[in-house]
Design a protein around this motif. Sequence first.
Motif, PDB file in Angstrom:
ATOM      1  N   GLY A 163     -25.158 -17.063   7.812  1.00  9.01           N
ATOM      2  CA  GLY A 163     -24.276 -16.872   6.664  1.00  9.01           C
ATOM      3  C   GLY A 163     -23.259 -15.760   6.829  1.00  9.01           C
ATOM      4  N   THR A 164     -23.322 -15.031   7.924  1.00  3.78           N
ATOM      5  CA  THR A 164     -22.394 -13.904   8.116  1.00  3.78           C
ATOM      6  C   THR A 164     -20.990 -14.407   8.448  1.00  3.78           C
ATOM      7  N   VAL A 165     -20.020 -13.547   8.194  1.00  3.07           N
ATOM      8  CA  VAL A 165     -18.610 -13.863   8.419  1.00  3.07           C
ATOM      9  C   VAL A 165     -18.050 -12.933   9.495  1.00  3.07           C
ATOM     10  N   ALA A 166     -17.234 -13.471  10.371  1.00  2.00           N
ATOM     11  CA  ALA A 166     -16.636 -12.653  11.431  1.00  2.00           C
ATOM     12  C   ALA A 166     -15.703 -11.604  10.836  1.00  2.00           C
ATOM     13  N   GLU A 167     -15.742 -10.393  11.379  1.00  2.00           N
ATOM     14  CA  GLU A 167     -14.843  -9.333  10.913  1.00  2.00           C
ATOM     15  C   GLU A 167     -13.386  -9.772  10.998  1.00  2.00           C
ATOM     16  N   SER A 168     -13.069 -10.606  11.985  1.00  2.00           N
ATOM     17  CA  SER A 168     -11.683 -11.042  12.176  1.00  2.00           C
ATOM     18  C   SER A 168     -11.191 -11.935  11.043  1.00  2.00           C
ATOM     19  N   ALA A 169     -12.121 -12.444  10.209  1.00  2.00           N
ATOM     20  CA  ALA A 169     -11.725 -13.291   9.077  1.00  2.00           C
ATOM     21  C   ALA A 169     -11.205 -12.467   7.903  1.00  2.00           C
ATOM     22  N   VAL A 170     -11.506 -11.161   7.910  1.00  2.00           N
ATOM     23  CA  VAL A 170     -11.088 -10.285   6.808  1.00  2.00           C
ATOM     24  C   VAL A 170      -9.594 -10.010   6.894  1.00  2.00           C
ATOM     25  N   ARG A 171      -8.926 -10.157   5.754  1.00  2.00           N
ATOM     26  CA  ARG A 171      -7.489  -9.920   5.679  1.00  2.00           C
ATOM     27  C   ARG A 171      -7.149  -8.649   4.895  1.00  2.00           C
ATOM     28  N   ASP A 172      -7.895  -8.387   3.827  1.00  2.00           N
ATOM     29  CA  ASP A 172      -7.530  -7.299   2.920  1.00  2.00           C
ATOM     30  C   ASP A 172      -8.787  -6.682   2.302  1.00  2.00           C
ATOM     31  N   ARG A 173      -8.603  -5.503   1.720  1.00  2.00           N
ATOM     32  CA  ARG A 173      -9.666  -4.819   0.979  1.00  2.00           C
ATOM     33  C   ARG A 173      -9.136  -4.446  -0.399  1.00  2.00           C
ATOM     34  N   VAL A 174      -9.878  -4.829  -1.430  1.00  2.00           N
ATOM     35  CA  VAL A 174      -9.456  -4.541  -2.805  1.00  2.00           C
ATOM     36  C   VAL A 174      -9.549  -3.043  -3.063  1.00  2.00           C
ATOM     37  N   THR A 175      -8.546  -2.504  -3.753  1.00  2.00           N
ATOM     38  CA  THR A 175      -8.563  -1.100  -4.132  1.00  2.00           C
ATOM     39  C   THR A 175      -8.318  -0.961  -5.626  1.00  2.00           C
ATOM     40  N   ASP A 176      -9.093  -0.107  -6.260  1.00  2.00           N
ATOM     41  CA  ASP A 176      -8.900   0.175  -7.685  1.00  2.00           C
ATOM     42  C   ASP A 176      -8.087   1.450  -7.883  1.00  2.00           C
ATOM     43  N   ASP A 177      -7.701   2.076  -6.781  1.00  2.00           N
ATOM     44  CA  ASP A 177      -6.902   3.296  -6.840  1.00  2.00           C
ATOM     45  C   ASP A 177      -5.438   2.924  -7.034  1.00  2.00           C
ATOM     46  N   ARG A 178      -4.903   3.241  -8.189  1.00  2.00           N
ATOM     47  CA  ARG A 178      -3.511   2.905  -8.492  1.00  2.00           C
ATOM     48  C   ARG A 178      -2.545   4.020  -8.085  1.00  2.00           C
ATOM     49  N   THR A 179      -3.054   5.095  -7.495  1.00  2.00           N
ATOM     50  CA  THR A 179      -2.205   6.225  -7.125  1.00  2.00           C
ATOM     51  C   THR A 179      -1.129   5.815  -6.129  1.00  2.00           C
ATOM     52  N   VAL A 180      -1.548   5.082  -5.085  1.00  2.00           N
ATOM     53  CA  VAL A 180      -0.596   4.671  -4.054  1.00  2.00           C
ATOM     54  C   VAL A 180       0.477   3.777  -4.649  1.00  2.00           C
ATOM     55  N   ALA A 181       0.059   2.815  -5.504  1.00  2.00           N
ATOM     56  CA  ALA A 181       1.035   1.919  -6.128  1.00  2.00           C
ATOM     57  C   ALA A 181       2.020   2.713  -6.988  1.00  2.00           C
ATOM     58  N   PHE A 182       1.505   3.734  -7.699  1.00  2.00           N
ATOM     59  CA  PHE A 182       2.376   4.567  -8.539  1.00  2.00           C
ATOM     60  C   PHE A 182       3.369   5.346  -7.684  1.00  2.00           C
ATOM     61  N   VAL A 183       2.887   5.917  -6.578  1.00  2.00           N
ATOM     62  CA  VAL A 183       3.760   6.703  -5.696  1.00  2.00           C
ATOM     63  C   VAL A 183       4.842   5.815  -5.083  1.00  2.00           C
ATOM     64  N   ILE A 184       4.446   4.625  -4.608  1.00  2.00           N
ATOM     65  CA  ILE A 184       5.427   3.722  -4.003  1.00  2.00           C
ATOM     66  C   ILE A 184       6.449   3.275  -5.034  1.00  2.00           C
ATOM     67  N   GLY A 185       5.968   2.914  -6.233  1.00  2.00           N
ATOM     68  CA  GLY A 185       6.887   2.499  -7.291  1.00  2.00           C
ATOM     69  C   GLY A 185       7.852   3.607  -7.668  1.00  2.00           C
ATOM     70  N   SER A 186       7.337   4.842  -7.741  1.00  2.00           N
ATOM     71  CA  SER A 186       8.185   5.985  -8.069  1.00  2.00           C
ATOM     72  C   SER A 186       9.229   6.225  -6.983  1.00  2.00           C
ATOM     73  N   ALA A 187       8.823   6.043  -5.712  1.00  2.00           N
ATOM     74  CA  ALA A 187       9.757   6.236  -4.603  1.00  2.00           C
ATOM     75  C   ALA A 187      10.880   5.203  -4.655  1.00  2.00           C
ATOM     76  N   VAL A 188      10.535   3.957  -4.983  1.00  2.00           N
ATOM     77  CA  VAL A 188      11.561   2.912  -5.079  1.00  2.00           C
ATOM     78  C   VAL A 188      12.544   3.238  -6.199  1.00  2.00           C
ATOM     79  N   ILE A 189      12.009   3.637  -7.357  1.00  2.00           N
ATOM     80  CA  ILE A 189      12.879   3.980  -8.493  1.00  2.00           C
ATOM     81  C   ILE A 189      13.775   5.170  -8.144  1.00  2.00           C
TER      82      ILE A 189
END
Length: 224
Positions: A163-189
């Motif tokens: 039932g295991t999945v190969a590490e190479s199948a992983v594409r992304d990791r979910v993050t609940d930290d909105r700090t990076v999104a806020f910083v990037i959005g602020s930089a664009v603005i």
Amino acid sequence: MSGKGRGLGIAAVLVGLLGVVLALGSTVYARNSYGSSTISSQSMAPTYKPGDRIIFEKVGGSEVHRGDVVLFSAPDRYGFSGSVVQRVIGVGGDEVVCCTGSGTDARITVNGKPLSEPYVDQGDVDGVHKTYDVKVPEGRLFLLGDNRSNAMDSRFFASDHDGTVAESAVRDRVTDDRTVAFVIGSAVIAGVVLALVGIGLGIAAFVVRRRRAAPVAPWPVQQG
């Protein structure tokens, strides 16, 4: 061009270019490093429910750890090429066993230690009462949904590498930290604002130059 007009022109170019670089650079970085998606199934409830918007960072499978929620692709297993969202329970070398205890007291053990899982639906870590004892091969991951009674996860594909999945199948990791999104959005603005300021300075420089270049009418001479 006068000194004032020349100064405004130089400032316009510098500020405008800085703004464009900041806005475009932040946008490109965001597109290459992060993304977002909408949850469409109940398998990760109550952590993520259908309709919830998640933000993920683009990482490789070797970068994830126990407890991470990842997006991976397994078309041979699920019949579609889109991403599946599940939680990492075991990594290469781990032994994952279900379960000790029963009911809400049941616990999955990883390398002999009970795993605390406050995120599972109604505290039920077992779900379908399916026992398993999996030694996770190196380079693979054992994945489960948080809604253990309604998730097609590693428990149901025992014939495929336990039932295991190969590490190479992983594409992304979910993050609940909105700090990076806020910083990037602020930089664009900020970049857009600087670009507009540069345009404004450029217009001001043009106006100053035109005024300086305009002919001055001669002072009338009084005939006596």
